[in-house]
Design a protein around this motif. Structure first.
Motif, mmCIF file in Angstrom:
data_model
loop_
_atom_site.group_PDB
_atom_site.id
_atom_site.type_symbol
_atom_site.label_atom_id
_atom_site.label_comp_id
_atom_site.label_asym_id
_atom_site.label_seq_id
_atom_site.Cartn_x
_atom_site.Cartn_y
_atom_site.Cartn_z
ATOM 1 N N ASP A 173 -14.977 12.739 -16.031
ATOM 2 C CA ASP A 173 -15.767 12.966 -17.250
ATOM 3 C C ASP A 173 -14.952 12.471 -18.455
ATOM 4 O OD1 ASP A 173 -17.716 13.854 -19.022
ATOM 5 O OD2 ASP A 173 -17.082 15.961 -18.932
ATOM 6 N N HIS A 193 -12.410 24.643 -18.019
ATOM 7 C CA HIS A 193 -12.223 24.123 -16.665
ATOM 8 C C HIS A 193 -11.024 23.184 -16.669
ATOM 9 C CE1 HIS A 193 -15.313 21.911 -19.002
ATOM 10 N NE2 HIS A 193 -14.540 20.882 -18.732
ATOM 11 N N PHE A 250 -19.691 22.209 -15.000
ATOM 12 C CA PHE A 250 -19.891 20.774 -15.231
ATOM 13 C C PHE A 250 -19.768 20.078 -13.873
ATOM 14 C CE2 PHE A 250 -19.107 22.811 -19.181
ATOM 15 C CZ PHE A 250 -20.075 22.252 -19.985
ATOM 16 N N ARG A 310 -9.841 21.368 -31.371
ATOM 17 C CA ARG A 310 -11.284 21.445 -31.196
ATOM 18 C C ARG A 310 -11.451 22.010 -29.787
ATOM 19 N NH1 ARG A 310 -14.738 19.184 -27.008
ATOM 20 N NH2 ARG A 310 -16.847 19.163 -27.832
ATOM 21 N N ASP A 316 -13.360 22.810 -26.595
ATOM 22 C CA ASP A 316 -14.487 22.395 -25.768
ATOM 23 C C ASP A 316 -15.210 23.608 -25.160
ATOM 24 O OD1 ASP A 316 -15.684 19.956 -24.528
ATOM 25 O OD2 ASP A 316 -15.137 20.980 -22.672
ATOM 26 N N VAL A 317 -16.530 23.594 -25.227
ATOM 27 C CA VAL A 317 -17.380 24.675 -24.673
ATOM 28 C C VAL A 317 -16.705 26.045 -24.636
ATOM 29 C CG1 VAL A 317 -19.026 23.284 -23.390
ATOM 30 C CG2 VAL A 317 -16.896 23.864 -22.277
ATOM 31 N N GLU A 359 -16.620 24.556 -29.961
ATOM 32 C CA GLU A 359 -17.917 23.977 -29.609
ATOM 33 C C GLU A 359 -18.770 25.098 -29.019
ATOM 34 O OE1 GLU A 359 -19.875 20.425 -26.853
ATOM 35 O OE2 GLU A 359 -18.236 21.649 -26.107
ATOM 36 N N TRP A 393 -22.638 25.872 -28.247
ATOM 37 C CA TRP A 393 -24.026 25.373 -28.230
ATOM 38 C C TRP A 393 -25.039 26.415 -28.654
ATOM 39 C CZ3 TRP A 393 -26.453 20.646 -27.574
ATOM 40 C CH2 TRP A 393 -25.565 19.563 -27.448
ATOM 41 N N LYS A 409 -32.172 18.620 -22.597
ATOM 42 C CA LYS A 409 -32.018 17.699 -23.715
ATOM 43 C C LYS A 409 -32.854 16.435 -23.536
ATOM 44 C CE LYS A 409 -28.229 14.650 -23.292
ATOM 45 N NZ LYS A 409 -26.808 14.355 -23.480
ATOM 46 N N HIS A 421 -19.339 12.408 -29.523
ATOM 47 C CA HIS A 421 -19.324 11.550 -28.336
ATOM 48 C C HIS A 421 -20.370 11.949 -27.301
ATOM 49 C CE1 HIS A 421 -17.224 15.155 -27.352
ATOM 50 N NE2 HIS A 421 -17.190 14.829 -26.071
ATOM 51 N N ASP A 422 -21.082 13.054 -27.526
ATOM 52 C CA ASP A 422 -22.133 13.493 -26.601
ATOM 53 C C ASP A 422 -23.529 13.186 -27.129
ATOM 54 O OD1 ASP A 422 -20.241 14.705 -24.907
ATOM 55 O OD2 ASP A 422 -20.392 16.632 -25.937
ATOM 56 N N LEU A 423 -23.612 12.721 -28.366
ATOM 57 C CA LEU A 423 -24.921 12.623 -29.024
ATOM 58 C C LEU A 423 -25.269 11.175 -29.348
ATOM 59 C CD1 LEU A 423 -24.375 15.561 -31.561
ATOM 60 C CD2 LEU A 423 -25.548 15.663 -29.357
ATOM 61 N N GLU A 447 -23.121 12.497 -16.867
ATOM 62 C CA GLU A 447 -24.296 13.338 -17.134
ATOM 63 C C GLU A 447 -25.582 12.540 -16.908
ATOM 64 O OE1 GLU A 447 -25.650 16.405 -20.598
ATOM 65 O OE2 GLU A 447 -25.346 14.346 -21.253
ATOM 66 N N ARG A 494 -25.332 9.786 -23.459
ATOM 67 C CA ARG A 494 -24.056 9.878 -24.168
ATOM 68 C C ARG A 494 -23.365 8.530 -24.340
ATOM 69 N NH1 ARG A 494 -20.937 15.097 -21.798
ATOM 70 N NH2 ARG A 494 -20.646 13.748 -19.992
ATOM 71 N N ARG A 553 -20.667 5.916 -27.067
ATOM 72 C CA ARG A 553 -19.366 5.608 -26.459
ATOM 73 C C ARG A 553 -19.087 4.126 -26.327
ATOM 74 N NH1 ARG A 553 -19.227 10.452 -21.859
ATOM 75 N NH2 ARG A 553 -19.489 12.131 -23.378
HETATM 76 O O1 TEU Z 1 -19.732 19.250 -23.965
HETATM 77 C C1 TEU Z 1 -20.462 20.376 -23.596
HETATM 78 C C2 TEU Z 1 -21.786 20.109 -23.125
HETATM 79 O O2 TEU Z 1 -22.435 21.052 -22.755
HETATM 80 C C3 TEU Z 1 -22.293 18.717 -23.104
HETATM 81 O O3 TEU Z 1 -22.150 18.204 -21.847
HETATM 82 C C4 TEU Z 1 -23.681 18.765 -23.509
HETATM 83 O O4 TEU Z 1 -24.407 19.630 -22.749
HETATM 84 C C5 TEU Z 1 -24.424 17.498 -23.425
HETATM 85 O O5 TEU Z 1 -23.633 16.409 -23.333
HETATM 86 C C6 TEU Z 1 -25.253 17.446 -24.648
HETATM 87 O O6 TEU Z 1 -25.680 16.233 -24.921
HETATM 88 C C7 TEU Z 1 -18.357 19.263 -23.845
HETATM 89 C C8 TEU Z 1 -17.826 17.889 -24.168
HETATM 90 O O7 TEU Z 1 -18.103 17.597 -25.512
HETATM 91 C C9 TEU Z 1 -18.406 16.917 -23.191
HETATM 92 O O8 TEU Z 1 -18.048 15.599 -23.483
HETATM 93 C C10 TEU Z 1 -17.915 17.307 -21.821
HETATM 94 O O9 TEU Z 1 -18.535 16.508 -20.868
HETATM 95 C C11 TEU Z 1 -18.226 18.760 -21.496
HETATM 96 O O10 TEU Z 1 -17.910 19.639 -22.560
HETATM 97 C C12 TEU Z 1 -17.395 19.216 -20.330
HETATM 98 O O11 TEU Z 1 -16.053 19.310 -20.695
#
Ligand code: TEU
Length: 541
Positions: free
Chosen positions: A63, A106, A166, A200, A202-203, A244, A246, A283, A318-320, A377, A404, A408
């Motif tokens: 990932d 994780h 994940f 930052r 993560d989750v 982060e 959600w 999503k 980076h996820d959006l 994803e 995503r 990227r």
């Molecule tokens: O993202 C958390 C997460 O839930 C994302 O996967 C999200 O659901 C999705 O991409 C929304 O568009 C964080 C990181 O930012 C992501 O890059 C990682 O893949 C994820 O955690 C696991 O570490």
């Protein structure tokens, strides 16, 4: 909050770097730390105060670094710990702090803790992870992974399942285990002692999970863990933390970021970002954005935290997908709509985040087949939805809108081959529009999106009003006009943004004292004004 208690991060502007796609210097097609060092002068010119660095730790890249196999070492493709020390130092000499991405919900399944844990039920690291017996010969329960399929993976050797919210190469740590919490604190202190500017996280909302009750976010001990972490590590340093989260509502955000609770500096909330998704669906299940809802949600966040929390402001990460493609117009009005989103966000209260390439209006990068997709994803979702009867066209369409990889693709530096990102073969295709959209072109045009961002950052540095001022939405406007006031110590600004391809009427019978910023050359007169498509400005009144 009194002035005495203000923190550096409240007036900061962050820039997120996704190192894999930022700048390659050794020709392997993958960005690296030396590439970031080379581009620090550019970031200094933009004016940012800190970099959120997506993970650079050792990782097998299931990932892209969010699966860490050694928290105290650097990914081979990115460089060495010496390069990292140099990056921290070179950034510091330009007054830029480095914010590390902390991924502790994780690890990778290749982390030594998991390799040990897998050895058997008696292993000292077994309890670092979450193992359960099968139920009726099947998974323990129906918890799903964010990356499709069950969140439980069977381990042949022990006959038990382990949890992974994940990918199956990202086993969840067991935060109930005190040793886990201690190991994470030690690791954080390792980085803090190197002089990083914070984390930052993560989750982070998932670390208090109760898998048997199928509680993942906002578990009962979440805030206790964060408070203890604060006391044992970053709370002893002048650094910032952003979680982060959600599912955060303003009430939840206060639990994390009320200074008296000694947890985090701020959180990323995703309520505004989820407005184009069907309620309680994935999503990928889209619905059109209602500007009215965007106004309501952002205004709610602006006014509800008060002194009990702090906002982070963002459109992208980076996820959006890229905001200019998502809610703007990346064709006819790319330039103006990119600036409109910048002006709308950067004059709000909170700490703004810019994602690499946003400052030059980089766009989404559509694909026509799954072979062009790298993101785990999207790839997993593709197979999952195919098996559920969706057509390939439908799935590719949703990947092009929400996937995503859109964010990227490599950073577009100039109009030479591969956009100046690499001399080798880029790990992910470069957006073909790099000949027009690139940093070199942006820097050479004083009217470019880059200079709008630069000006917004410099306004924030000059005017305490932007950092501290009260926020008030103008209710009585056309639906697609987002207008608000900020006021502080007798000074007031009015921000007006037309979030549409059509002209809109706007009327406010007030004198303009000064124009702070505008994305058109139109004359601004607030009385009975016709706003041009995507016109945006801020005036002092
Ligand atoms: O993202 C958390 C997460 O839930 C994302 O996967 C999200 O659901 C999705 O991409 C929304 O568009 C964080 C990181 O930012 C992501 O890059 C990682 O893949 C994820 O955690 C696991 O570490």
């Amino acid at each position: 909050m009194t002035v005495k208690e203000t923190k550096w991060w409240q007036s900061a502007v962050l820039y997120q770097i996704y190192p894999r796609s930022f700048q390659d210097t050794d020709g392997d097609g993958i960005g690296d730390l030396n590439g970031i060092i080379e581009r620090l002068d550019y970031l200094q010119k933009l004016g940012i105060t800190a970099i959120w660095l997506s993970p650079v730790y050792k990782s097998p890249n299931d990932d892209n670094g969010y699966d860490i196999s050694d928290y105290e070492d650097i990914m081979d493709e990115f460089g060495t710990m010496d390069d990292m020390d140099k990056l921290i130092e070179e950034a510091r000499s330009r007054d830029i702090r480095i914010i590390m991405d902390l991924v502790v919900n994780h690890t990778s399944d290749e982390h030594p803790w998991f390799i040990e844990a897998k050895k058997g039920k008696d292993n000292k690291y077994r309890d670092y992870y979450i193992w359960r017996e099968p139920v009726d010969g099947d998974v323990p329960n129906d918890l799903d992974s964010t990356f499709s399929g069950s969140a439980w993976e069977y381990d042949e050797m022990s006959g038990q399942y382990y949890l992974h919210l994940f990918s199956k190469k990202q086993p969840d740590l067991n935060w109930e285990n005190e040793q886990v919490r201690q190991s994470v604190n030690d690791m954080m202190n390792f980085w803090l002692d190197k002089g990083v500017g914070g984390f930052r996280m993560d989750v982070i909302d998932l670390i208090g999970k109760q898998p048997d009750e199928k509680i993942t976010g906002n578990g009962p001990k979440l805030h206790e863990y964060l408070h203890d972490m604060n006391r044992a590590s970053f709370g002893n340093y002048d650094v910032m933390t952003v979680g982060e989260t959600w599912g955060a509502t303003p009430e939840i955000a206060k639990l994390y970021s009320n200074p008296t609770r000694e947890e985090l500096s701020m959180v990323f909330q995703f309520e505004h970002i989820s407005l184009d998704q069907q309620k309680d669906k994935d999503k990928w299940d889209l619905k059109p954005l209602e500007i009215r809802e965007l106004k309501t949600v952002l205004s709610k966040w602006q006014t509800s935290l008060g002194h009990e929390g702090w906002n982070s402001l963002f459109w992208n990460n980076h996820d959006l997908p890229r905001i200019v493609s998502r809610w703007g117009n990346d064709q006819e009005y790319r330039d103006r709509s990119a600036k409109a989103f910048a002006i709308l966000l950067h004059l709000m209260k909170g700490t703004p985040y810019i994602y690499q390439g946003e400052e030059i209006g980089m766009t989404n990068c559509p694909v026509s087949s799954i072979d062009e997709v790298e993101d785990i994803e999207s790839v997993n979702m593709y197979h999952d939805r195919l098996s559920k009867g969706f057509t390939q066209e439908e799935i590719i369409e949703s990947i092009n809108v929400k996937g995503r990889d859109n964010a990227r693709t490599p950073m577009q530096w100039d109009d030479t081959v591969n956009a100046g990102f690499t001399t080798g073969t880029p790990w992910l295709h470069v957006n073909p529009n790099y000949k027009e959209i690139n940093v070199k072109a942006a820097l050479s045009d004083q009217q470019s999106i880059f200079y709008t961002y630069q000006r917004l950052i410099s306004l924030r540095k000059q005017h305490p009003l932007i950092v501290w001022g009260e926020y008030e939405l103008l209710e009585d406007t056309a639906d697609k006009v987002f207008a608000y006031k900020r006021s502080y110590q007798g000074q007031t600004i009015l921000v007006v943004v037309n979030l549409s391809d059509e002209p809109q009427l706007f009327n406010c019978d007030t004198q303009i004292k000064a124009t702070w910023i505008s994305n058109t050359t139109e004359k601004i007169s607030l009385k009975d004004m016709v706003l041009q498509p995507w016109e945006a400005f801020a005036v002092e009144i």
